[in-house]
Scaffold this active site. Structure first.
Site, PDB file in Angstrom:
ATOM      1  N   SER A   1       0.578  -1.489  -0.188  1.00  0.00           N
ATOM      2  CA  SER A   1      -0.003   0.387  -0.028  1.00  0.00           C
ATOM      3  C   SER A   1       0.982   1.100   0.565  1.00  0.00           C
ATOM      4  CB  SER A   1      -0.738  -0.300   1.571  1.00  0.00           C
ATOM      5  OG  SER A   1      -1.804  -1.008   1.034  1.00  0.00           O
TER       6      SER A   1
ATOM      7  N   HIS B   1       1.959   1.879  -3.300  1.00  0.00           N
ATOM      8  CA  HIS B   1       1.337   2.308  -4.387  1.00  0.00           C
ATOM      9  C   HIS B   1       0.505   3.648  -3.651  1.00  0.00           C
ATOM     10  CE1 HIS B   1      -0.691  -2.480  -5.715  1.00  0.00           C
ATOM     11  NE2 HIS B   1       0.642  -1.526  -6.446  1.00  0.00           N
TER      12      HIS B   1
ATOM     13  N   HIS C   1       2.693   1.697   8.628  1.00  0.00           N
ATOM     14  CA  HIS C   1       1.647   0.783   9.687  1.00  0.00           C
ATOM     15  C   HIS C   1       2.192  -0.826  10.037  1.00  0.00           C
ATOM     16  CE1 HIS C   1       0.381  -0.508   5.701  1.00  0.00           C
ATOM     17  NE2 HIS C   1      -0.069  -1.191   5.548  1.00  0.00           N
ATOM     18  N   GLU C   2       3.222  -1.481   9.334  1.00  0.00           N
ATOM     19  CA  GLU C   2       3.827  -3.059  10.237  1.00  0.00           C
ATOM     20  C   GLU C   2       5.327  -1.702  11.450  1.00  0.00           C
ATOM     21  OE1 GLU C   2       5.115  -4.640   6.176  1.00  0.00           O
ATOM     22  OE2 GLU C   2       2.930  -4.532   5.064  1.00  0.00           O
TER      23      GLU C   2
ATOM     24  N   CYS D   1     -20.207   1.904  16.841  1.00  0.00           N
ATOM     25  CA  CYS D   1     -20.464   1.942  15.680  1.00  0.00           C
ATOM     26  C   CYS D   1     -21.462   0.491  15.557  1.00  0.00           C
ATOM     27  CB  CYS D   1     -19.976   2.118  14.063  1.00  0.00           C
ATOM     28  SG  CYS D   1     -19.108   1.205  13.801  1.00  0.00           S
TER      29      CYS D   1
ATOM     30  N   CYS E   1     -18.789  -2.445  14.207  1.00  0.00           N
ATOM     31  CA  CYS E   1     -17.951  -3.260  15.570  1.00  0.00           C
ATOM     32  C   CYS E   1     -19.132  -3.866  16.437  1.00  0.00           C
ATOM     33  CB  CYS E   1     -17.326  -1.258  15.810  1.00  0.00           C
ATOM     34  SG  CYS E   1     -16.366  -0.712  15.015  1.00  0.00           S
TER      35      CYS E   1
ATOM     36  N   CYS F   1     -16.260  -0.529  10.394  1.00  0.00           N
ATOM     37  CA  CYS F   1     -15.968   0.189  11.310  1.00  0.00           C
ATOM     38  C   CYS F   1     -16.952   1.749  10.443  1.00  0.00           C
ATOM     39  CB  CYS F   1     -14.997   1.081  12.549  1.00  0.00           C
ATOM     40  SG  CYS F   1     -15.368   2.823  13.563  1.00  0.00           S
TER      41      CYS F   1
ATOM     42  N   GLU G   1       4.468 -16.918  -8.511  1.00  0.00           N
ATOM     43  CA  GLU G   1       4.612 -15.969  -8.364  1.00  0.00           C
ATOM     44  C   GLU G   1       5.638 -15.201  -9.659  1.00  0.00           C
ATOM     45  OE1 GLU G   1       6.498 -12.302  -7.792  1.00  0.00           O
ATOM     46  OE2 GLU G   1       4.676 -12.798  -6.064  1.00  0.00           O
TER      47      GLU G   1
ATOM     48  N   ARG H   1      11.500 -13.841  -4.667  1.00  0.00           N
ATOM     49  CA  ARG H   1      10.041 -14.223  -4.186  1.00  0.00           C
ATOM     50  C   ARG H   1       9.845 -15.580  -4.078  1.00  0.00           C
ATOM     51  NH1 ARG H   1       6.443  -8.690  -4.324  1.00  0.00           N
ATOM     52  NH2 ARG H   1       7.212  -7.661  -2.780  1.00  0.00           N
TER      53      ARG H   1
END
Length: 400
Positions: free
Chosen positions: A70, A73, A97-98, A130, A133, A141, A248, A253
């Site tokens: 991501s 991208h 975020h990792e 919500c 959730c 969410c 792949e 990889r």
């Protein structure tokens, strides 16, 4: 105080014909990034404000942060200059975020973690209130996806992430990774493993939570051997798959796929040059039975779905993880006569996904650190992304 941070900036330029809402115009939190953000650029800022934890929040000193597909991208574009990532975004934003790190400071009301704890975090910033959730569907969410709401969203997508010296997240998204230190007996390795909990949980959620898993002995095909696909291979091996086939194009990889537990690895393009379709190879390897589970981790529906449809075992499943802003035809007759199902999967939160992945890592059932093939310092983040564009690595990890 300031810190270093990798920031993605882009022009807010909705494509002609794209119906953008007033809320999206106001907040710049948009649901379909590939229709709005143009001419992106990655900038390493050395004077970015260091965040401070508020009530219920935790300040984490980042020790390892992976580059996700991501993230790539965000800075890759189509022929018109629009970002390739199709989902929820708000720029400018600190990406990443990792990750894993050490709790440095906690805000008022934090109860379960303390300074010095080694932790990782979920990326989906769900509200917990919500209707979805409260039904357990935290990855869906309403407020997370609501352009008018700026409290919730996605870490590194709409809220500042962890490709920086520090990151702030709410306590409710945090998971301790203490057991990993007992397994690896190396702080560096443990933090690297901790940074891979999030992508591994994406695969875990798709295969076991969404698609319901499989019985030991099942035949599994994984499309794509990037980090998500490699995690899927390792998880399926740990869960007792009788046979794992990986498709792949990258030779590097494919080798990593073997290390993670694939029994067969094929380059789909080379097969086609030989006049062999991937589905034919699947049927050959499985003795004509087909795959009990297909995992789409390539984000290439026009190429993969036709192959999957022709190689589904009776009662077979498809777990769909890869993202792509494309519509593709689907032949429903196959799903009826072969009693098959397709499960769309988004996110990684809830259902004990993070807890179970950490347990599997701590028990040595899966070692995701094997897929890290390049490491860069935060100061070298631009160079790291130059390499990431080549798609020759399993995982590129950024260190302080």
């Amino acid at each position: 105080m300031s810190m270093r941070a990798a920031v993605v900036e882009a022009e807010f330029a909705p494509k002609p014909g794209y119906k953008i809402t007033e809320a999206e115009k106001k907040t710049r939190k948009v649901r379909e990034g590939s229709f709005v953000w143009r001419n992106p650029r990655l900038v390493l800022k050395t004077d970015y404000p260091k965040p401070k934890p508020g009530p219920g929040e935790v300040l984490i000193r980042v020790k390892a942060c992976g580059i996700c597909g991501s993230d790539i991208h965000f800075v890759e574009t189509d022929e018109e200059g629009y970002i390739l990532y199709p989902g929820l975004t708000k720029f400018p934003v600190v990406i990443g975020h990792e990750f894993s790190g050490i709790v440095e400071e906690v805000g008022p009301g934090v109860r379960w973690v303390k300074p010095g704890d080694a932790v990782t975090s979920e990326e989906m910033l769900w509200c917990g209130e919500c209707t979805p959730c409260r039904m357990g569907y935290v990855n869906h969410c309403i407020l997370l996806n609501d352009p008018a709401n700026m409290e919730y969203g996605e870490l590194g997508f709409t809220h500042d992430g962890a490709m920086a010296d520090y990151v702030v997240v709410k306590e409710k998204y945090i998971w301790k990774i203490t057991p990993l230190f007992e397994r690896y007996r190396s702080e560096e390795k443990a933090f690297e493993a901790g940074s891979l909990v999030e992508p591994t949980s994406v695969s875990y959620h798709a295969i076991f939570t969404r698609a319901g898993g499989f019985k030991p002995g099942a035949y599994v095909v994984v499309w794509g051997a990037g980090p998500i696909g490699l995690a899927a291979i390792g998880l399926c091996k740990a869960a007792g798959a009788g046979l794992i086939i990986s498709f792949e194009p990258s030779p590097q990889r494919r080798e990593l796929a073997k290390k993670m537990g694939a029994d067969y690895t094929f380059d789909p393009y080379e097969l086609k040059k030989q006049g062999i379709e991937p589905w034919e190879k699947i049927m050959d390897v499985t003795g004509g039975e087909g795959a009990d589970l297909h995992v789409e981790a390539a984000g290439a529906p026009t190429a993969t779905l036709p192959q999957m449809q022709k190689s589904l075992a009776i009662g077979g499943k498809i777990a769909w993880i890869g993202r792509a802003p494309k519509e593709v035809p689907i032949y429903l007759e196959i799903f009826q006569v072969r009693r098959s199902q397709l499960f769309g999967s988004q996110g990684h939160s809830g259902w004990g996904n993070f807890r179970n992945v950490i347990r599997l890592m701590a028990a040595g059932r899966i070692d995701m650190t094997q897929i890290i093939t390049s490491r860069f310092k935060l100061d070298e983040v631009e160079k790291a992304f130059e390499r990431a564009h080549k798609r020759i690595d399993g995982k590129i990890t950024i260190k302080p």
